[in-house]
Scaffold this motif. Structure first.
Motif, PDB file in Angstrom:
ATOM      1  N   LEU A  40       0.837  -1.209   0.000  1.00  0.00           N
ATOM      2  CA  LEU A  40       0.000   0.000   0.000  1.00  0.00           C
ATOM      3  C   LEU A  40       0.868   1.253   0.000  1.00  0.00           C
ATOM      4  O   LEU A  40       1.794   1.376   0.815  1.00  0.00           O
ATOM      5  N   ASP A  41       0.567   2.172  -0.906  1.00  0.00           N
ATOM      6  CA  ASP A  41       1.238   3.485  -0.920  1.00  0.00           C
ATOM      7  C   ASP A  41       1.067   4.127   0.461  1.00  0.00           C
ATOM      8  O   ASP A  41      -0.060   4.233   0.960  1.00  0.00           O
ATOM      9  N   ASP A  42       2.179   4.564   1.055  1.00  0.00           N
ATOM     10  CA  ASP A  42       2.085   5.052   2.440  1.00  0.00           C
ATOM     11  C   ASP A  42       1.329   6.375   2.573  1.00  0.00           C
ATOM     12  O   ASP A  42       1.094   6.845   3.687  1.00  0.00           O
ATOM     13  N   ASP A  68      10.571   8.803  -4.142  1.00  0.00           N
ATOM     14  CA  ASP A  68      11.454   8.578  -5.297  1.00  0.00           C
ATOM     15  C   ASP A  68      10.833   7.472  -6.132  1.00  0.00           C
ATOM     16  O   ASP A  68      10.175   6.586  -5.594  1.00  0.00           O
ATOM     17  N   GLU A  69      11.057   7.497  -7.428  1.00  0.00           N
ATOM     18  CA  GLU A  69      10.540   6.412  -8.266  1.00  0.00           C
ATOM     19  C   GLU A  69      11.250   5.109  -7.884  1.00  0.00           C
ATOM     20  O   GLU A  69      12.386   5.124  -7.407  1.00  0.00           O
ATOM     21  N   PRO A  70      10.576   3.966  -8.042  1.00  0.00           N
ATOM     22  CA  PRO A  70      11.091   2.696  -7.511  1.00  0.00           C
ATOM     23  C   PRO A  70      12.498   2.323  -7.997  1.00  0.00           C
ATOM     24  O   PRO A  70      12.808   2.435  -9.182  1.00  0.00           O
ATOM     25  N   GLY A  97      -2.155   1.728  -5.220  1.00  0.00           N
ATOM     26  CA  GLY A  97      -1.546   3.050  -5.313  1.00  0.00           C
ATOM     27  C   GLY A  97      -1.480   3.486  -6.766  1.00  0.00           C
ATOM     28  O   GLY A  97      -2.195   2.958  -7.628  1.00  0.00           O
ATOM     29  N   GLY A  98      -0.583   4.435  -7.052  1.00  0.00           N
ATOM     30  CA  GLY A  98      -0.384   4.896  -8.415  1.00  0.00           C
ATOM     31  C   GLY A  98       0.581   3.983  -9.174  1.00  0.00           C
ATOM     32  O   GLY A  98       0.872   2.854  -8.731  1.00  0.00           O
ATOM     33  N   GLY A  99       1.096   4.476 -10.293  1.00  0.00           N
ATOM     34  CA  GLY A  99       1.988   3.677 -11.128  1.00  0.00           C
ATOM     35  C   GLY A  99       3.191   3.141 -10.372  1.00  0.00           C
ATOM     36  O   GLY A  99       3.607   1.991 -10.575  1.00  0.00           O
ATOM     37  N   ALA A 100       3.739   3.948  -9.479  1.00  0.00           N
ATOM     38  CA  ALA A 100       4.942   3.531  -8.758  1.00  0.00           C
ATOM     39  C   ALA A 100       4.641   2.338  -7.854  1.00  0.00           C
ATOM     40  O   ALA A 100       5.375   1.339  -7.855  1.00  0.00           O
ATOM     41  N   THR A 101       3.554   2.419  -7.108  1.00  0.00           N
ATOM     42  CA  THR A 101       3.205   1.314  -6.204  1.00  0.00           C
ATOM     43  C   THR A 101       2.806   0.069  -7.000  1.00  0.00           C
ATOM     44  O   THR A 101       3.171  -1.058  -6.633  1.00  0.00           O
ATOM     45  N   MET A 102       2.091   0.279  -8.097  1.00  0.00           N
ATOM     46  CA  MET A 102       1.731  -0.883  -8.926  1.00  0.00           C
ATOM     47  C   MET A 102       2.986  -1.556  -9.473  1.00  0.00           C
ATOM     48  O   MET A 102       3.063  -2.785  -9.555  1.00  0.00           O
ATOM     49  N   ASP A 103       3.984  -0.747  -9.837  1.00  0.00           N
ATOM     50  CA  ASP A 103       5.240  -1.321 -10.331  1.00  0.00           C
ATOM     51  C   ASP A 103       5.989  -2.057  -9.215  1.00  0.00           C
ATOM     52  O   ASP A 103       6.585  -3.115  -9.450  1.00  0.00           O
ATOM     53  N   ILE A 104       5.969  -1.502  -8.017  1.00  0.00           N
ATOM     54  CA  ILE A 104       6.645  -2.160  -6.892  1.00  0.00           C
ATOM     55  C   ILE A 104       6.015  -3.533  -6.638  1.00  0.00           C
ATOM     56  O   ILE A 104       6.721  -4.539  -6.488  1.00  0.00           O
ATOM     57  N   PRO A 138      -5.493   0.419  -8.751  1.00  0.00           N
ATOM     58  CA  PRO A 138      -4.991   1.778  -8.972  1.00  0.00           C
ATOM     59  C   PRO A 138      -5.755   2.819  -8.156  1.00  0.00           C
ATOM     60  O   PRO A 138      -6.979   2.734  -8.040  1.00  0.00           O
ATOM     61  N   THR A 139      -5.011   3.782  -7.601  1.00  0.00           N
ATOM     62  CA  THR A 139      -5.628   4.911  -6.903  1.00  0.00           C
ATOM     63  C   THR A 139      -5.305   6.216  -7.623  1.00  0.00           C
ATOM     64  O   THR A 139      -5.558   7.301  -7.116  1.00  0.00           O
ATOM     65  N   LEU A 140      -4.690   6.084  -8.784  1.00  0.00           N
ATOM     66  CA  LEU A 140      -4.293   7.219  -9.610  1.00  0.00           C
ATOM     67  C   LEU A 140      -4.333   6.667 -11.027  1.00  0.00           C
ATOM     68  O   LEU A 140      -3.933   5.531 -11.239  1.00  0.00           O
ATOM     69  N   ALA A 141      -4.835   7.465 -11.999  1.00  0.00           N
ATOM     70  CA  ALA A 141      -5.043   6.904 -13.330  1.00  0.00           C
ATOM     71  C   ALA A 141      -4.231   7.642 -14.379  1.00  0.00           C
ATOM     72  O   ALA A 141      -4.151   8.874 -14.357  1.00  0.00           O
ATOM     73  N   GLY A 142      -3.632   6.897 -15.287  1.00  0.00           N
ATOM     74  CA  GLY A 142      -2.947   7.507 -16.413  1.00  0.00           C
ATOM     75  C   GLY A 142      -1.757   6.723 -16.926  1.00  0.00           C
ATOM     76  O   GLY A 142      -1.520   6.682 -18.122  1.00  0.00           O
ATOM     77  N   THR A 143      -0.999   6.090 -16.028  1.00  0.00           N
ATOM     78  CA  THR A 143       0.238   5.444 -16.491  1.00  0.00           C
ATOM     79  C   THR A 143      -0.027   4.218 -17.365  1.00  0.00           C
ATOM     80  O   THR A 143       0.794   3.864 -18.187  1.00  0.00           O
ATOM     81  N   GLY A 144      -1.151   3.545 -17.126  1.00  0.00           N
ATOM     82  CA  GLY A 144      -1.381   2.274 -17.811  1.00  0.00           C
ATOM     83  C   GLY A 144      -0.595   1.126 -17.198  1.00  0.00           C
ATOM     84  O   GLY A 144      -0.599   0.014 -17.723  1.00  0.00           O
ATOM     85  N   ILE A 147      -2.054  -2.356 -16.841  1.00  0.00           N
ATOM     86  CA  ILE A 147      -2.235  -3.276 -17.965  1.00  0.00           C
ATOM     87  C   ILE A 147      -0.916  -3.616 -18.679  1.00  0.00           C
ATOM     88  O   ILE A 147      -0.846  -4.542 -19.472  1.00  0.00           O
ATOM     89  N   SER A 148       0.155  -2.915 -18.344  1.00  0.00           N
ATOM     90  CA  SER A 148       1.387  -3.086 -19.129  1.00  0.00           C
ATOM     91  C   SER A 148       2.196  -4.322 -18.714  1.00  0.00           C
ATOM     92  O   SER A 148       2.017  -4.853 -17.623  1.00  0.00           O
ATOM     93  N   ARG A 149       3.102  -4.751 -19.578  1.00  0.00           N
ATOM     94  CA  ARG A 149       3.940  -5.922 -19.286  1.00  0.00           C
ATOM     95  C   ARG A 149       5.316  -5.508 -18.756  1.00  0.00           C
ATOM     96  O   ARG A 149       6.297  -6.228 -18.868  1.00  0.00           O
ATOM     97  N   THR A 150       5.354  -4.330 -18.115  1.00  0.00           N
ATOM     98  CA  THR A 150       6.630  -3.884 -17.573  1.00  0.00           C
ATOM     99  C   THR A 150       6.475  -3.317 -16.172  1.00  0.00           C
ATOM    100  O   THR A 150       5.381  -2.914 -15.770  1.00  0.00           O
ATOM    101  N   THR A 151       7.565  -3.315 -15.420  1.00  0.00           N
ATOM    102  CA  THR A 151       7.653  -2.583 -14.170  1.00  0.00           C
ATOM    103  C   THR A 151       8.907  -1.731 -14.257  1.00  0.00           C
ATOM    104  O   THR A 151      10.009  -2.259 -14.379  1.00  0.00           O
ATOM    105  N   TYR A 189      -0.840  15.666 -14.071  1.00  0.00           N
ATOM    106  CA  TYR A 189       0.400  15.100 -14.642  1.00  0.00           C
ATOM    107  C   TYR A 189       0.223  13.634 -15.024  1.00  0.00           C
ATOM    108  O   TYR A 189       0.637  13.203 -16.102  1.00  0.00           O
ATOM    109  N   THR A 190      -0.380  12.853 -14.133  1.00  0.00           N
ATOM    110  CA  THR A 190      -0.554  11.426 -14.433  1.00  0.00           C
ATOM    111  C   THR A 190      -1.581  11.243 -15.558  1.00  0.00           C
ATOM    112  O   THR A 190      -1.408  10.384 -16.425  1.00  0.00           O
ATOM    113  N   GLY A 191      -2.611  12.084 -15.565  1.00  0.00           N
ATOM    114  CA  GLY A 191      -3.592  12.031 -16.664  1.00  0.00           C
ATOM    115  C   GLY A 191      -2.938  12.375 -17.994  1.00  0.00           C
ATOM    116  O   GLY A 191      -3.240  11.767 -19.031  1.00  0.00           O
TER     117      GLY A 191
END
Ligand code: NAD
Ligand code: ZN
Length: 355
Positions: A40-42, A68-70, A97-104, A138-144, A147-151, A189-191
């Motif tokens: 969970l994003d802190d 900081d980004e992951p 969380g947002g893209g960063a937490t989803m990537d983590i 997701p709690t923030l929308a825009g990065t995709g 659905i993406s195959r990357t972190t 920004y994320t949008g």
């Protein structure tokens, strides 16, 4: 050769669908000693969402910080924390969380089943074993990122994703109610990350009917969100993000993303704002897109930071340009096979000097 494209198999969408997360996880819980890990994003510490997590006895809550980004080091540390918690592997990882937490959360679920450091797997299809079952909320929308195959991770040597079919989420929970409370600038920004994905995909040489179908719908939703007024704008943005991600998955991003990676590598600029900063200097490349982007900025009273590279020496600027120019597929998508003659190092440096 065509890519055999993997997508997320399970998606739940709608206001309040987060309430079903417990039921979704139940069949994945194997026995009484099993546990799940909630990443969970802190920013949500002590907030309503933390109290709503469908945690059961033995589950582990990992509060993660995304100031900081992951980084790969951070992933390794979180994986150690899970291993120290229990000798057995969790039944699931849930990233909220947002893209960063989803990537983590993606990276932790991969690294629990693959030996070594996350840095060993930055690249394409280096992962050997499937990830632990993983879910994104997701709690923030825009990065995709949902659905993406990357972190996307920053390692000791490079900023590069762990790209693999195993990276993709097994389940995503798209509840537009969770977007409430995002600070306006961050929302914008994320949008815009999504809007720029669409512009780069739709104006790219890699474009095909698959990508166009998703990209056109996504950009239409972005226009509704950022240029019109709609009570269900969060629902629209959540679907725009998903469709934008689908669009670039079968094509590629372009000049703006390439430049923003250079900026981010040297200055640590975050992805969303970094894309906005670079996009604003690309009216020669994406004239219509940049014009519309500026209308969106004006409507939402957004002021981008300027003079970011003013105090950089030649060496730092050189690194920035090299990182950007290293992303060959992005430039090829933007300008075609002949891109090196169009986007010379001098032109890249000139663009960075203006920022
Ligand atoms: P983010 O995850 O970095 O979050 C930005 C800020 O918003 C953070 O401070 C966070 O705590 C806060 N936040 C998130 N949700 C909130 C909410 N509901 N209410 C209040 N605050 C909230 O931002 P992002 O733009 O979603 O993600 C950027 C990251 O995503 C970067 O690390 C980038 O590399 C990555 N990314 C990944 C992909 C991919 O395909 N995997 C694509 C694009 C970007
Ligand atoms: Zn992006």
């Amino acid at each position: 050769m065509y890519r055999n494209f993997k997508i997320v198999p399970n998606i739940i969408f709608g206001r309040g669908c987060f309430n079903q997360l417990g039921d979704i996880l139940k069949p994945k819980r194997t026995d009484a000693d099993a546990y799940m890990v909630f990443v969970l994003d802190d920013v949500f510490k002590g907030r309503a969402l933390e109290g709503r997590l469908p945690m059961e006895k033995g589950d582990l809550l990992l509060l993660v910080n995304v100031d900081d980004e992951p980084k790969t080091k951070y992933i390794d540390q979180l994986v150690d924390q899970v291993r120290a918690y229990s000798p057995r592997k969790p039944d699931g990882i849930i990233g909220l969380g947002g893209g960063a937490t989803m990537d983590i959360a993606k990276a932790v679920s991969l690294m629990l089943n693959n030996p070594g450091s996350a840095a060993d797997y930055q690249g394409w299809d280096l992962i050997k074993h499937p990830a632990v079952y993983h879910v994104a909320v997701p709690t923030l929308a825009g990065t995709g990122a949902e659905i993406s195959r990357t972190t996307v991770l920053t390692g000791p040597e490079k900023k590069l994703g762990i790209n693999s079919d195993y990276t993709l989420y097994d389940q995503i929970v798209l509840d537009p109610e969770l977007l409430a409370g995002v600070p306006k600038d961050q929302w914008f920004y994320t949008g815009m990350d999504c809007y720029i994905h669409d512009v780069e995909s739709l104006n790219g040489t890699y474009l095909n009917e698959f990508s166009r179908a998703y990209g056109e719908k996504s950009i239409d939703l972005c226009r509704q969100v950022f240029l019109e007024e709609h009570p269900d704008k969060d629902d629209k943005l959540m679907m725009a993000s998903y469709f934008g991600g689908m669009s670039i998955a079968y094509s590629q991003v372009g000049a703006c993303h390439a430049l923003s990676y250079g900026l981010s590598f040297v200055l640590g600029t975050h992805h969303g704002i970094g894309c906005c900063i670079t996009f604003d200097y690309l009216e020669d490349v994406y004239p219509e897109g940049v014009k519309e982007f500026r209308r969106m900025m004006e409507k939402h009273d957004i002021h981008l930071p300027r003079n970011l590279t003013k105090n950089l020496d030649d060496k730092a600027l050189d690194t920035m340009a090299n990182v950007a120019l290293g992303l060959a597929p992005l430039w090829e998508n933007c300008f075609g096979k002949d891109w090196k003659n169009v986007m010379t190092k001098e032109r890249v440096l000139e663009l960075f000097r203006k920022m």
